[in-house]
Design a protein around this motif. Structure first.
Motif: not given
Ligand code: 5RP
Length: 215
Positions: A5, A26-29, A79-81, A93, A95-97
């Motif tokens: 990540k 949004t998210g950890s990545t 953004d991540g996925a 989603g 992460g709910g965003a």
């Molecule tokens: C938040 C998202 C994030 O991009 C998705 O959940 C991936 O998160 P992470 O990078 O923590 O694995 O869509 O709404």
């Protein structure tokens, strides 16, 4: 080996140009991308953020967060996925965003999606599909989704989105036509947005690794 990540998030800096307002997911990545963006903050004009969580991270690093309406069209969104298929269509989603993420993706010329290899799938749907709903429509939307898709909607109990809404996670889907499903679920009254990014997929996908893969 470094966290995939982190490797994906840091690689996305290659797409940031001087003077840009950068759309930030949004998210950890994305947290790794924000960290890297902090190191070049004097080269950018600011960011448009997809969540309160990312806004807090950006501000903590001294990056100005701009209002989406004032910023207008953006050149870049990172953004991540939760899942990514071979056509760069996504489930997002976790992460709910998802709603603010979808708005920024739509407003952006280039959507760079940063993922770890575990997010790559041949067909979307193993990860439960998030759907943001107006609270009073939760039960109606759940019934319609069950009838239309056969998937099992589960209320993400206790979670309220940044927009004051609720989330249904739809389990047991195999999404062979993501554009059709996104379009159909968007029509249900009370649906705010669907976590399928198929009508507006990613343009570039960075898969974290040594070296990162750019698709
Ligand atoms: C938040 C998202 C994030 O991009 C998705 O959940 C991936 O998160 P992470 O990078 O923590 O694995 O869509 O709404």
């Amino acid at each position: 080996m470094s966290d995939p990540k982190r490797l994906a998030g840091e690689k996305a800096i290659d797409y940031v140009e001087d003077g840009m307002v950068v759309g930030v997911g949004t998210g950890s990545t994305v947290a790794y991308f924000i960290e890297a963006l902090g190191r070049i903050k004097d080269r950018i004009a600011g960011a448009v953020s997809s969540s309160e969580q990312s806004t807090a991270r950006l501000k903590a690093l001294g990056i100005e967060v701009l209002d989406a309406n004032a910023a207008g069209p953006l050149k870049l969104y990172v953004d991540g996925a939760d899942e990514c298929d071979p056509h760069k269509r996504l489930i997002k989603g976790g992460g709910g965003a998802l709603t603010r993420e979808k708005i920024i993706a739509e407003a952006s010329e280039t959507f760079v999606c940063i993922i770890d290899p575990a997010k790559q799938v041949p067909v979307l749907g193993k990860f439960p599909l998030p759907v943001e709903v107006i609270p009073m429509a939760r039960s109606l939307v759940a019934r319609r989704i069950l009838a239309l898709t056969g998937g099992q909607p589960v209320w993400r109990d206790g979670v309220v989105t940044d927009n004051g809404n609720w989330i249904l996670d739809v389990h047991n889907l195999s999404i062979t036509d993501p554009v059709a499903m996104e379009t159909e679920l968007n029509q249900i009254p009370g649906v705010v947005s669907v976590g399928l990014f198929a009508r507006r997929p990613a343009d570039i996908v960075i898969v974290g690794g040594e070296p990162p893969k750019v698709l």
